[in-house]
Design a protein around this motif. Structure first.
Motif, PDB file in Angstrom:
ATOM      1  N   ASN A  12       0.798  -1.452   0.016  1.00 31.13           N
ATOM      2  CA  ASN A  12      -0.249  -0.019  -0.087  1.00 31.13           C
ATOM      3  C   ASN A  12       0.727   1.350   0.129  1.00 31.13           C
ATOM      4  OD1 ASN A  12      -2.604  -1.084  -0.117  1.00 31.13           O
ATOM      5  ND2 ASN A  12      -2.909  -0.979   1.911  1.00 31.13           N
ATOM      6  N   LEU A  13       1.866   1.206   0.875  1.00 35.81           N
ATOM      7  CA  LEU A  13       2.632   2.442   0.742  1.00 35.81           C
ATOM      8  C   LEU A  13       3.649   2.726  -0.631  1.00 35.81           C
ATOM      9  CD1 LEU A  13       4.209   2.358   4.395  1.00 35.81           C
ATOM     10  CD2 LEU A  13       2.513   3.836   3.648  1.00 35.81           C
ATOM     11  N   VAL A  14       4.218   1.759  -0.926  1.00 31.71           N
ATOM     12  CA  VAL A  14       4.833   1.538  -2.148  1.00 31.71           C
ATOM     13  C   VAL A  14       4.134   1.947  -3.344  1.00 31.71           C
ATOM     14  CG1 VAL A  14       6.738   0.693  -3.421  1.00 31.71           C
ATOM     15  CG2 VAL A  14       7.003   0.597  -1.085  1.00 31.71           C
ATOM     16  N   GLY A  15       2.991   1.091  -3.269  1.00 32.06           N
ATOM     17  CA  GLY A  15       2.194   1.308  -4.406  1.00 32.06           C
ATOM     18  C   GLY A  15       1.271   2.411  -4.726  1.00 32.06           C
ATOM     19  N   GLY A  16       0.931   3.041  -3.488  1.00 29.33           N
ATOM     20  CA  GLY A  16       0.421   4.429  -3.567  1.00 29.33           C
ATOM     21  C   GLY A  16       0.950   5.438  -3.939  1.00 29.33           C
ATOM     22  N   ILE A  17       2.575   5.498  -3.655  1.00 31.09           N
ATOM     23  CA  ILE A  17       3.217   6.644  -4.015  1.00 31.09           C
ATOM     24  C   ILE A  17       3.468   6.257  -5.609  1.00 31.09           C
ATOM     25  CG2 ILE A  17       5.783   7.140  -4.089  1.00 31.09           C
ATOM     26  CD1 ILE A  17       5.663   6.649  -0.970  1.00 31.09           C
ATOM     27  N   MET A  18       3.656   5.053  -6.076  1.00 31.46           N
ATOM     28  CA  MET A  18       3.858   4.734  -7.621  1.00 31.46           C
ATOM     29  C   MET A  18       2.794   5.150  -8.261  1.00 31.46           C
ATOM     30  SD  MET A  18       6.030   1.346  -7.310  1.00 31.46           S
ATOM     31  CE  MET A  18       6.306   0.911  -9.176  1.00 31.46           C
ATOM     32  N   LEU A  19       1.698   4.926  -7.844  1.00 36.90           N
ATOM     33  CA  LEU A  19       0.326   5.349  -8.503  1.00 36.90           C
ATOM     34  C   LEU A  19       0.178   6.825  -8.449  1.00 36.90           C
ATOM     35  CD1 LEU A  19      -2.295   2.844  -7.391  1.00 36.90           C
ATOM     36  CD2 LEU A  19      -1.375   3.094  -9.620  1.00 36.90           C
ATOM     37  N   VAL A  20       0.737   7.722  -7.458  1.00 34.76           N
ATOM     38  CA  VAL A  20       0.537   9.026  -7.466  1.00 34.76           C
ATOM     39  C   VAL A  20       1.384   9.674  -8.769  1.00 34.76           C
ATOM     40  CG1 VAL A  20       0.976  11.113  -6.113  1.00 34.76           C
ATOM     41  CG2 VAL A  20      -0.134   9.313  -5.008  1.00 34.76           C
ATOM     42  N   PHE A  21       2.627   9.216  -8.747  1.00 36.73           N
ATOM     43  CA  PHE A  21       3.460   9.593  -9.762  1.00 36.73           C
ATOM     44  C   PHE A  21       3.276   8.934 -11.139  1.00 36.73           C
ATOM     45  CE2 PHE A  21       5.962  10.533  -5.796  1.00 36.73           C
ATOM     46  CZ  PHE A  21       5.988  12.004  -5.975  1.00 36.73           C
ATOM     47  N   GLY A  22       2.716   7.960 -11.211  1.00 35.42           N
ATOM     48  CA  GLY A  22       2.457   7.249 -12.290  1.00 35.42           C
ATOM     49  C   GLY A  22       3.459   6.605 -12.852  1.00 35.42           C
ATOM     50  N   LEU A  23       4.127   5.869 -11.804  1.00 37.23           N
ATOM     51  CA  LEU A  23       5.538   5.152 -12.213  1.00 37.23           C
ATOM     52  C   LEU A  23       5.206   3.567 -12.162  1.00 37.23           C
ATOM     53  CD1 LEU A  23       8.602   5.388 -12.610  1.00 37.23           C
ATOM     54  CD2 LEU A  23       8.962   5.357 -10.335  1.00 37.23           C
ATOM     55  N   LEU A  24       5.461   2.973 -13.269  1.00 38.97           N
ATOM     56  CA  LEU A  24       5.270   1.533 -13.242  1.00 38.97           C
ATOM     57  C   LEU A  24       3.829   1.156 -12.523  1.00 38.97           C
ATOM     58  CD1 LEU A  24       8.638   0.184 -11.783  1.00 38.97           C
ATOM     59  CD2 LEU A  24       7.903   0.202 -14.127  1.00 38.97           C
ATOM     60  N   THR A  25       2.895   2.001 -13.125  1.00 44.39           N
ATOM     61  CA  THR A  25       1.549   1.925 -12.764  1.00 44.39           C
ATOM     62  C   THR A  25       0.959   0.417 -12.715  1.00 44.39           C
ATOM     63  OG1 THR A  25       1.037   3.906 -13.730  1.00 44.39           O
ATOM     64  CG2 THR A  25      -0.673   2.922 -12.897  1.00 44.39           C
ATOM     65  N   ARG A  26       1.210  -0.393 -13.808  1.00 45.50           N
ATOM     66  CA  ARG A  26       0.443  -1.495 -13.938  1.00 45.50           C
ATOM     67  C   ARG A  26       1.262  -2.469 -13.016  1.00 45.50           C
ATOM     68  NH1 ARG A  26       0.389  -0.206 -19.538  1.00 45.50           N
ATOM     69  NH2 ARG A  26      -1.656  -0.331 -20.143  1.00 45.50           N
ATOM     70  N   TRP A  27       2.331  -2.620 -12.843  1.00 44.43           N
ATOM     71  CA  TRP A  27       3.096  -3.193 -11.582  1.00 44.43           C
ATOM     72  C   TRP A  27       2.414  -3.034 -10.252  1.00 44.43           C
ATOM     73  CZ3 TRP A  27       5.360  -7.886 -12.805  1.00 44.43           C
ATOM     74  CH2 TRP A  27       5.841  -7.776 -14.111  1.00 44.43           C
ATOM     75  N   ALA A  28       2.440  -1.731 -10.050  1.00 49.10           N
ATOM     76  CA  ALA A  28       1.651  -1.272  -8.584  1.00 49.10           C
ATOM     77  C   ALA A  28       0.246  -1.826  -8.449  1.00 49.10           C
ATOM     78  CB  ALA A  28       1.943   0.323  -8.540  1.00 49.10           C
ATOM     79  N   ILE A  29      -0.395  -1.792  -9.581  1.00 51.66           N
ATOM     80  CA  ILE A  29      -1.867  -2.347  -9.423  1.00 51.66           C
ATOM     81  C   ILE A  29      -1.714  -3.696  -9.217  1.00 51.66           C
ATOM     82  CG2 ILE A  29      -3.887  -2.608 -10.799  1.00 51.66           C
ATOM     83  CD1 ILE A  29      -3.684   0.362  -9.631  1.00 51.66           C
TER      84      ILE A  29
END
Length: 140
Positions: free
Chosen positions: A68-85
């Protein structure tokens, strides 16, 4: 690989600020849930109690916080979105199931189903044109 490229081309051609804002809000919410999971020990104990029946309950809880912490940050910036999802999907599916294992909470059930649907959408849509992924792709 061709499917991902086709989806990216379609998403970049049909990107809107509203969808990017929605991705950012989902990221902030997931980050917030990770923080609240760490700081709210009562919340933590409720879910730990539900997971005692399964092996590795602590591992599952630590995975949830980190994802949740790392994936949330990645989604905010749009970085490796599919992997975070992709890392969020088991968590959201588990949030859906935990309502049937433990105490049923309709608000959490609706929220987990809504977030699961949004994550499936962003898994297909990608990060969009206004993201770090798009920026780095254009720098090549």
């Amino acid at each position: 690989m061709d499917t991902v490229k086709k989806l990216n081309k379609w998403a970049n051609a049909h990107t809107y600020y509203g969808i990017d804002l929605l991705r950012i809000l989902v990221g902030f919410y997931l980050f917030y849930k990770g923080i609240s999971f760490i700081t709210n020990t009562e919340y933590y104990d409720i879910y730990a109690e539900s997971l005692k029946k399964f092996g590795g309950g602590m591992v599952i809880i630590h995975y949830v916080v980190a994802a949740n912490l790392v994936g949330g940050i990645m989604l905010v910036f749009g970085l490796l979105t599919r992997w975070a999802i992709f890392a969020q999907l088991p968590i959201l599916f588990g949030a859906f199931l935990i309502n049937f294992i433990g105490k049923m909470d309709i608000q959490n059930l609706i929220l987990s189903v809504l977030l699961f649907g949004l994550c499936i959408f962003f898994l297909m849509y990608g990060s969009g044109k206004h993201s770090a992924d798009y920026y780095f792709k254009m720098q090549q």
